[in-house]
Scaffold this active site. Structure first.
Site, PDB file in Angstrom:
ATOM      1  N   TYR A 161      -4.498 -11.610 -11.877  1.00 23.07           N
ATOM      2  CA  TYR A 161      -5.256 -11.666 -10.626  1.00 23.07           C
ATOM      3  C   TYR A 161      -5.624 -10.248 -10.182  1.00 23.07           C
ATOM      4  CZ  TYR A 161      -6.198 -12.255  -5.631  1.00 23.07           C
ATOM      5  OH  TYR A 161      -6.760 -12.206  -4.374  1.00 23.07           O
TER       6      TYR A 161
HETATM    7  N1  LIG Z   1      -5.498 -15.075   1.661  1.00 23.48           N
HETATM    8  C1  LIG Z   1      -5.017 -13.967   1.129  1.00 23.48           C
HETATM    9  O1  LIG Z   1      -3.825 -13.627   1.296  1.00 23.48           O
HETATM   10  C2  LIG Z   1      -5.910 -13.056   0.317  1.00 23.48           C
HETATM   11  C3  LIG Z   1      -5.460 -11.768   0.096  1.00 23.48           C
HETATM   12  C4  LIG Z   1      -6.255 -10.887  -0.638  1.00 23.48           C
HETATM   13  C5  LIG Z   1      -7.470 -11.319  -1.116  1.00 23.48           C
HETATM   14  N2  LIG Z   1      -7.891 -12.586  -0.897  1.00 23.48           N
HETATM   15  C6  LIG Z   1      -9.210 -12.944  -1.424  1.00 23.48           C
HETATM   16  O2  LIG Z   1      -9.999 -13.437  -0.373  1.00 23.48           O
HETATM   17  C7  LIG Z   1     -10.973 -14.366  -0.866  1.00 23.48           C
HETATM   18  C8  LIG Z   1     -10.907 -15.644  -0.045  1.00 23.48           C
HETATM   19  O3  LIG Z   1      -9.597 -16.169  -0.146  1.00 23.48           O
HETATM   20  P1  LIG Z   1      -8.988 -17.203   0.907  1.00 23.48           P
HETATM   21  O4  LIG Z   1      -7.700 -16.656   1.362  1.00 23.48           O
HETATM   22  O5  LIG Z   1     -10.014 -17.593   1.898  1.00 23.48           O
HETATM   23  O6  LIG Z   1      -8.675 -18.377  -0.117  1.00 23.48           O
HETATM   24  P2  LIG Z   1      -8.951 -19.943  -0.034  1.00 23.48           P
HETATM   25  O7  LIG Z   1      -8.621 -20.438   1.336  1.00 23.48           O
HETATM   26  O8  LIG Z   1      -8.262 -20.498  -1.218  1.00 23.48           O
HETATM   27  O9  LIG Z   1     -10.546 -20.070  -0.208  1.00 23.48           O
HETATM   28  C9  LIG Z   1     -11.168 -19.698  -1.409  1.00 23.48           C
HETATM   29  C10 LIG Z   1     -12.641 -19.964  -1.299  1.00 23.48           C
HETATM   30  O10 LIG Z   1     -13.267 -19.559  -2.526  1.00 23.48           O
HETATM   31  C11 LIG Z   1     -14.009 -20.678  -3.030  1.00 23.48           C
HETATM   32  N3  LIG Z   1     -14.114 -20.670  -4.481  1.00 23.48           N
HETATM   33  C12 LIG Z   1     -13.115 -20.604  -5.413  1.00 23.48           C
HETATM   34  N4  LIG Z   1     -13.642 -20.664  -6.646  1.00 23.48           N
HETATM   35  C13 LIG Z   1     -14.981 -20.791  -6.501  1.00 23.48           C
HETATM   36  C14 LIG Z   1     -16.068 -20.890  -7.384  1.00 23.48           C
HETATM   37  N5  LIG Z   1     -15.904 -20.922  -8.727  1.00 23.48           N
HETATM   38  N6  LIG Z   1     -17.314 -20.981  -6.890  1.00 23.48           N
HETATM   39  C15 LIG Z   1     -17.527 -20.972  -5.558  1.00 23.48           C
HETATM   40  N7  LIG Z   1     -16.542 -20.908  -4.644  1.00 23.48           N
HETATM   41  C16 LIG Z   1     -15.281 -20.802  -5.121  1.00 23.48           C
HETATM   42  C17 LIG Z   1     -13.263 -21.899  -2.531  1.00 23.48           C
HETATM   43  O11 LIG Z   1     -14.081 -23.049  -2.641  1.00 23.48           O
HETATM   44  P3  LIG Z   1     -13.422 -24.523  -2.734  1.00 23.48           P
HETATM   45  O12 LIG Z   1     -13.110 -24.917  -1.317  1.00 23.48           O
HETATM   46  O13 LIG Z   1     -14.471 -25.328  -3.376  1.00 23.48           O
HETATM   47  O14 LIG Z   1     -12.180 -24.416  -3.580  1.00 23.48           O
HETATM   48  C18 LIG Z   1     -12.958 -21.451  -1.110  1.00 23.48           C
HETATM   49  O15 LIG Z   1     -14.106 -21.598  -0.308  1.00 23.48           O
HETATM   50  C19 LIG Z   1     -10.649 -14.557  -2.350  1.00 23.48           C
HETATM   51  O16 LIG Z   1     -11.519 -13.750  -3.120  1.00 23.48           O
HETATM   52  C20 LIG Z   1      -9.216 -14.059  -2.463  1.00 23.48           C
HETATM   53  O17 LIG Z   1      -8.937 -13.566  -3.757  1.00 23.48           O
HETATM   54  C21 LIG Z   1      -7.134 -13.468  -0.182  1.00 23.48           C
END
Ligand SMILES: NC(=O)c1ccc[n+]([C@@H]2O[C@H](COP(=O)([O-])OP(=O)(O)OC[C@H]3O[C@@H](n4cnc5c(N)ncnc54)[C@H](OP(=O)(O)O)[C@@H]3O)[C@@H](O)[C@H]2O)c1
Length: 253
Positions: free
Chosen positions: A158
């Site tokens: 990741y």
């Molecule tokens: N939350 C944290 O602690 C954290 C920390 C650091 C970085 N991040 C980064 O922040 C970003 C958002 O994360 P989040 O916390 O909001 O996670 P999340 O709640 O799991 O949401 C992920 C989002 O990405 C979408 N997604 C995943 N694969 C996709 C694809 N192939 N095509 C289009 N959409 C896709 C999901 O769509 P679906 O609903 O269809 O699955 C969802 O809308 C990510 O890049 C993650 O790596 C998160």
């Protein structure tokens, strides 16, 4: 007549993407929010934005389906022109991403490919497709992670995918700079969303451990990441490009 400012946020049906779409709408952007599977969820975000007095519409995109990206961009531009008479877009937030966590001996080829297809290949080809439709002053914000700075077992793939995204950020800032387009990334620390099975939101033990390792003493909330993305998208940071800005409350310093 002043043209509307248009922002595209990927994966905006929930989590950080949803909060970012809302934050940009509050700042006057017309927002295109992409969703992969759950149109109803995306329509709920559109409704929330309209309740704020903003404008938004949803459009489907699987960022890992590279072959669909140029068609998506054409569809998006046609709709943006039809609804808002806008000739292009101003901001792209490459937010959609997945986190698959497995150690060296457990990780599979499928996990490796899925991580890089979603977290690296998708943002690269989407940026290419949409940068052509950005004028002078365009902004790209990539969402990385604090895990590119500090390491722990099981996060290698990741973190490597997000490190690649950070490298793209710097390289594309050089390539797109002559067109007046800024490219930056926000690196969130642990934030309470569905990410990683909702662990940072729902697992009290993990939250306590992370809070103890964070200067500000807790995990982040989606709105706190979204406001930082919106700040980068604003004119106030117009001389900032090729940067990685960590938004983690001082996690694991
Ligand atoms: N939350 C944290 O602690 C954290 C920390 C650091 C970085 N991040 C980064 O922040 C970003 C958002 O994360 P989040 O916390 O909001 O996670 P999340 O709640 O799991 O949401 C992920 C989002 O990405 C979408 N997604 C995943 N694969 C996709 C694809 N192939 N095509 C289009 N959409 C896709 C999901 O769509 P679906 O609903 O269809 O699955 C969802 O809308 C990510 O890049 C993650 O790596 C998160």
């Amino acid at each position: 007549m002043e043209l509307p400012r248009v922002a595209v946020v990927t994966g905006a049906n929930r989590g950080l993407g949803r909060a970012t779409a809302m934050a940009l709408a509050r700042r006057g952007f017309c927002v295109v929010l992409t969703y992969r599977g759950d149109r109803l969820e995306a329509e709920g975000v559109v409704r929330s934005i309209r309740e704020l007095g903003g404008e938004a519409f949803p459009i489907r995109l699987d960022v890992a389906d590279t072959a669909s990206i140029d068609r998506f961009a054409d569809e998006l531009l046609a709709e943006v022109g039809r609804r808002w008479s806008a000739g292009g877009i101003d901001v792209l937030v490459n937010n959609a991403g997945i986190g698959l966590f497995a150690g060296l001996h457990e990780a599979t080829v499928e996990q490796f490919d899925a991580l890089f297809a979603t977290n690296v290949r998708g943002p690269f080809f989407l940026t290419r497709a949409l940068a052509r439709r950005m004028g002078d002053g365009g902004r790209v914000v990539n969402i990385s992670t604090s895990l590119t700075r500090h390491v722990s077992a099981g996060t290698s793939l990741y973190a490597a995918s997000k490190s690649a995204l950070e490298t793209l950020t710097r390289s594309l800032a050089v390539e797109l700079g002559p067109s007046g387009i800024r490219v930056n990334c926000i690196a969130p620390g642990p934030t309470a969303t569905d990410f990683n099975g909702g662990a940072m939101r729902d697992d009290a033990n993990l939250r306590e451990t992370l809070a103890g390792a964070t200067a500000l003493g807790r995990v982040g909330e989606p709105e706190e990441i979204a406001d930082a993305v919106a700040a980068l998208a604003s004119g106030d940071l117009r001389w900032v490009t090729a940067e990685r800005i960590e938004v983690s409350g001082g996690s694991l310093l």
